[in-house]
Design a protein around this motif. Structure first.
Motif, PDB file in Angstrom:
ATOM      1  N   GLU A 151     -64.994  24.016  39.062  1.00  0.00           N
ATOM      2  CA  GLU A 151     -66.314  23.929  39.708  1.00  0.00           C
ATOM      3  C   GLU A 151     -66.571  22.497  40.185  1.00  0.00           C
ATOM      4  N   ARG A 159     -70.079  26.921  44.622  1.00  0.00           N
ATOM      5  CA  ARG A 159     -71.401  26.830  45.282  1.00  0.00           C
ATOM      6  C   ARG A 159     -72.345  25.910  44.528  1.00  0.00           C
ATOM      7  N   GLY A 160     -72.019  25.617  43.270  1.00  0.00           N
ATOM      8  CA  GLY A 160     -72.965  24.870  42.437  1.00  0.00           C
ATOM      9  C   GLY A 160     -72.582  23.421  42.243  1.00  0.00           C
ATOM     10  N   HIS A 198     -74.606  22.501  38.488  1.00  0.00           N
ATOM     11  CA  HIS A 198     -75.015  23.913  38.456  1.00  0.00           C
ATOM     12  C   HIS A 198     -73.925  24.823  37.904  1.00  0.00           C
ATOM     13  N   GLY A 221     -77.142  28.136  32.821  1.00  0.00           N
ATOM     14  CA  GLY A 221     -77.211  27.253  33.953  1.00  0.00           C
ATOM     15  C   GLY A 221     -77.549  25.805  33.690  1.00  0.00           C
ATOM     16  N   GLY A 269     -73.563  34.659  40.029  1.00  0.00           N
ATOM     17  CA  GLY A 269     -73.397  35.031  38.621  1.00  0.00           C
ATOM     18  C   GLY A 269     -74.594  35.707  38.001  1.00  0.00           C
ATOM     19  N   PHE A 281     -72.565  27.743  35.441  1.00  0.00           N
ATOM     20  CA  PHE A 281     -73.219  28.983  34.980  1.00  0.00           C
ATOM     21  C   PHE A 281     -72.161  29.958  34.504  1.00  0.00           C
ATOM     22  N   SER A 282     -72.482  30.703  33.456  1.00  0.00           N
ATOM     23  CA  SER A 282     -71.611  31.813  33.080  1.00  0.00           C
ATOM     24  C   SER A 282     -72.401  32.908  32.383  1.00  0.00           C
ATOM     25  N   THR A 313     -66.929  27.935  37.795  1.00  0.00           N
ATOM     26  CA  THR A 313     -67.940  28.782  37.147  1.00  0.00           C
ATOM     27  C   THR A 313     -68.925  29.357  38.160  1.00  0.00           C
ATOM     28  N   SER A 314     -69.188  28.617  39.219  1.00  0.00           N
ATOM     29  CA  SER A 314     -70.151  29.058  40.228  1.00  0.00           C
ATOM     30  C   SER A 314     -69.490  29.192  41.596  1.00  0.00           C
ATOM     31  N   PHE A 350     -75.504  29.536  41.528  1.00  0.00           N
ATOM     32  CA  PHE A 350     -74.676  29.962  40.407  1.00  0.00           C
ATOM     33  C   PHE A 350     -73.587  30.937  40.868  1.00  0.00           C
ATOM     34  N   GLY A 351     -73.276  30.892  42.156  1.00  0.00           N
ATOM     35  CA  GLY A 351     -72.140  31.649  42.678  1.00  0.00           C
ATOM     36  C   GLY A 351     -72.268  33.163  42.525  1.00  0.00           C
TER      37      GLY A 351
END
Lengths: 338, 326
Positions: free
Chosen positions: A98, A110-111, A115, A125, B108, A117-118, A106-107, B105-106
């Motif tokens: 990421e 894009r993050g 950012h 987040g 998610g 997130f899972s 994880t994102s 957060f893609g």
């Protein structure tokens, strides 16, 4: 700043005399340390873009709090969250990818650093607006009570966040609605470059819980065993009694606020002094005294986590970039989306 | 078909969706014991209990923030902001969080959240209770924005909004809660992304949403008396913005007026006009005319307030001018 330790009313739970737990805490702190050192290196090599905030120095606070949680408990964090994500169980591969902006991150790239997130790991987040995630964490807490579940939410933020309205609105409703939340303030003594005593009328952050008739505790955030002990109590209180709490962990970041911070607002002596209380070395010494680890074994663990981090870099390097055709993916959830 | 007020149509939608889906709950200021500032939530706490109709402190950031967190964790919250003016306190949660969370957060997680809030002036409430800000939200990718102007659409769009997996800004209007109209019983769903021709006409197209739809319909009736056939397009779906009915209408009438209750600058009419210029420029016989509020903070004085907000006469005069009939 001198830390005035407020003794927590803790009775040492059995888990901390348990060798496996002690070794796990040590290993995770070392993993976070080596991951962040490598992250700094990759940032300097321009493999990582944007802002990049490191957790180096804060490992005892990170691992001491998050290791207390179950896999189905939730963590909300800030933009300084690489270590939090790893401590919650996200693979270093996915975190590094990421940071590299890759599709395997994880994102999905894009993050970025701020950012992570899972859903799978209930790591809900990294948020880059100070104080923003506390109200959101309260919503997850409300959902837990609404659905009559026994999970707990850990909402992690810095000392800087405790002066913003969202912090106070969140503590108020958490207590009012009996939400199963542990608010963890990572007091690293500076909100960006402004020292706590220049930003907050109350420098002992735990006292801010008093206004909401909430349990407030302060712990030495460089001592992973102390952090873990008190967190165990507060997590249990949240889970069993649906009583929220505020835990202040006094710690220090060895590096600047972000990779682009020249760190001119604090003295070199201060940094050195805190480095003298390094949480990983402290626990390592303790484990050696207890005859649970030898120098050679510590060396071996270090080599293993270093290899894990190297593998994460390799994974990130070799991972694909997001497909430009997918620029618009996930702006909206399509009907039936996960 | 039963005739209901807008207020009761919204109440019916909430009640039906709460009965249908236990994950739907309401939160906001004085929505429960007090029955709602505008009585839209009347009787719902009594029927569904305090857990599902949650009275909150007067703290907008926690209302929207908690709704986001609940939405990410398996629930379908419907948050009420007492007026759209108050949502400014929670803009960080609406824009930086609700709108962006899924993307950043893609994919998610998702945020199936509805924020209901009325805008609109005309009640001598001054500069902090009278404005319309739907264009602010319609600017933001990740949000859906709707602003129905009839009780039937209010019910059908609110039900659709609650079932949608995205954050939906559901814009109501204080001046329409007592407006009556036929509302289908039971399962009545109106899509969130379809605008609608509410009145057929040949000479000129009038676009409007929310309370201005009523103003536009009244103006069309008056224009008919003067031999002008106006087509009225209800712009109830602002984001995603369904331009198809407008483009089709302009191809027929070649003249367009946009009406909104908020200020014109950077507004809904500006966006519609721009898209018409891009997609149907050759069909226009006159520049698009935009009608909106006077660019002042809403005044308290009754006479000043009346001239500050657009009304039927503004639409009639503008239509006749566009057609060269003044």
């Amino acid at each position: 700043m001198k830390v005035e330790q407020r003794p927590a009313e803790s009775k040492s739970p059995a888990t901390l005399s348990d060798k496996a737990t002690l070794l796990k805490l040590h290993r995770e702190m070392l993993l976070v340390r080596r991951f962040e050192e490598k992250t700094a290196e990759m940032y300097q090599a321009a493999k990582i873009g944007g802002f990049c905030h490191l957790n180096i120095g804060e490992e005892a606070t990170i691992v001491g709090t998050i290791s207390s949680l179950r896999p189905d408990d939730y963590v909300y964090s800030t933009y300084r969250e690489h270590g939090h994500a790893i401590a919650k169980g996200i693979e270093p591969n996915a975190v590094m990818a990421e940071l590299f902006g890759k599709e395997t991150g994880t994102s999905h790239g894009r993050g970025g650093s701020m950012h992570l997130f899972s859903q799978e790991h209930r790591f809900y987040g990294g948020y880059a607006i100070v104080g923003q995630a506390l109200p959101i964490a309260c919503g997850t807490g409300y959902s837990i009570t609404y659905r009559e579940r026994d999970e707990v939410v850990m909402s992690i933020f810095g000392d800087g966040a405790t002066n913003i309205g969202a912090f106070h609105e969140s503590l108020n409703v958490a207590k009012l609605w009996h939400l199963p939340i542990v608010f963890v303030c990572v007091n690293n003594l500076y909100g960006m470059g402004t020292a706590v005593n220049r930003a907050s009328a109350v420098t002992e952050i735990w006292k801010k819980a008093c206004a909401y008739n909430m349990t407030g505790e302060r712990v030495d955030g460089m001592d992973v065993l102390a952090v873990r002990r008190i967190t165990d109590q507060l997590v249990e209180q949240a889970r069993a009694k649906h009583e929220p709490s505020l835990l202040e962990c006094v710690t220090y970041r060895y590096r600047g606020h972000s990779m682009s911070d020249p760190d001119t607002y604090r003295g070199k002596d201060e940094i050195k002094e805190w480095q003298g209380r390094d949480p990983i070395l402290t626990l390592g010494d303790h484990l050696k005294q207890q005859k649970l680890l030898t120098d050679q074994e510590i060396q071996k663990i270090d080599e293993e986590v270093t290899a894990e981090v190297e593998a994460a870099v390799k994974f990130a390097e070799e991972s694909p970039e997001p497909d430009p055709k997918e620029l618009f993916r996930d702006v909206y959830a399509e009907a039936g989306a996960a | 078909m039963p005739v209901l007020t807008m207020r009761d149509a919204l109440n019916q939608a909430l009640r039906e969706e709460m009965k249908r889906d236990e994950s739907v709950f309401l939160l906001g200021e004085d929505i429960g014991l007090y029955d709602g500032s505008f009585k839209v939530t009347r009787g719902l706490m009594k029927e569904f209990g305090e857990k599902r109709v949650l009275d909150t402190p007067i703290a907008e950031e926690i209302i929207v923030g908690a709704a986001i967190g609940a939405a990410m964790s398996g629930l379908r919250p419907v948050a009420e902001m007492m007026t759209v003016n108050f949502i400014m306190v929670a803009m960080d949660q609406v824009v930086n969080a609700a709108a962006h969370i899924r993307y950043m957060f893609g994919g998610g997680t998702k945020v199936p959240l509805v924020i209901r809030t009325p805008g609109g002036g005309g009640h001598q409430l001054g500069a902090q209770h009278s404005h319309s800000h739907e264009n602010w939200f319609a600017h933001v990718p990740g949000l859906k924005v709707v602003a129905p102007g009839t009780p039937a659409d209010a019910k059908g769009m609110l039900k659709s909004a609650i079932r949608d997996d995205n954050p939906v800004m559901f814009i109501e209007n204080e001046g329409t809660y007592a407006v009556k109209g036929e509302v289908p019983d039971g399962e009545h769903l109106v899509p969130l992304d379809k605008n609608d021709v509410k009145r057929q006409g040949d000479d000129i197209t009038i676009c409007a949403h929310s309370r201005m739809l009523i103003v536009a319909m009244d103006a069309a009736t008056e224009l008919e008396k003067e031999g002008i056939s106006a087509e009225v397009v209800d712009m109830r779906a602002l984001r995603p913005l369904d331009m198809m009915p407008v483009i089709e209408s302009v191809k027929k009438t070649s003249r367009l007026i946009t009406v909104e209750e908020g200020w014109r600058s950077y507004g809904v009419g500006a966006e519609i006009a721009s898209r018409v210029y891009e997609e149907a420029f050759d069909y226009l016989d006159a520049p698009v005319a935009r009608i909106g509020a006077a660019e002042v903070p809403a005044p308290y004085n009754k006479r000043l307030e009346k001239i500050a907000f657009p009304g039927k006469a503004d639409v009639v005069v503008t239509a006749k001018a566009l057609l060269g009939k003044n």
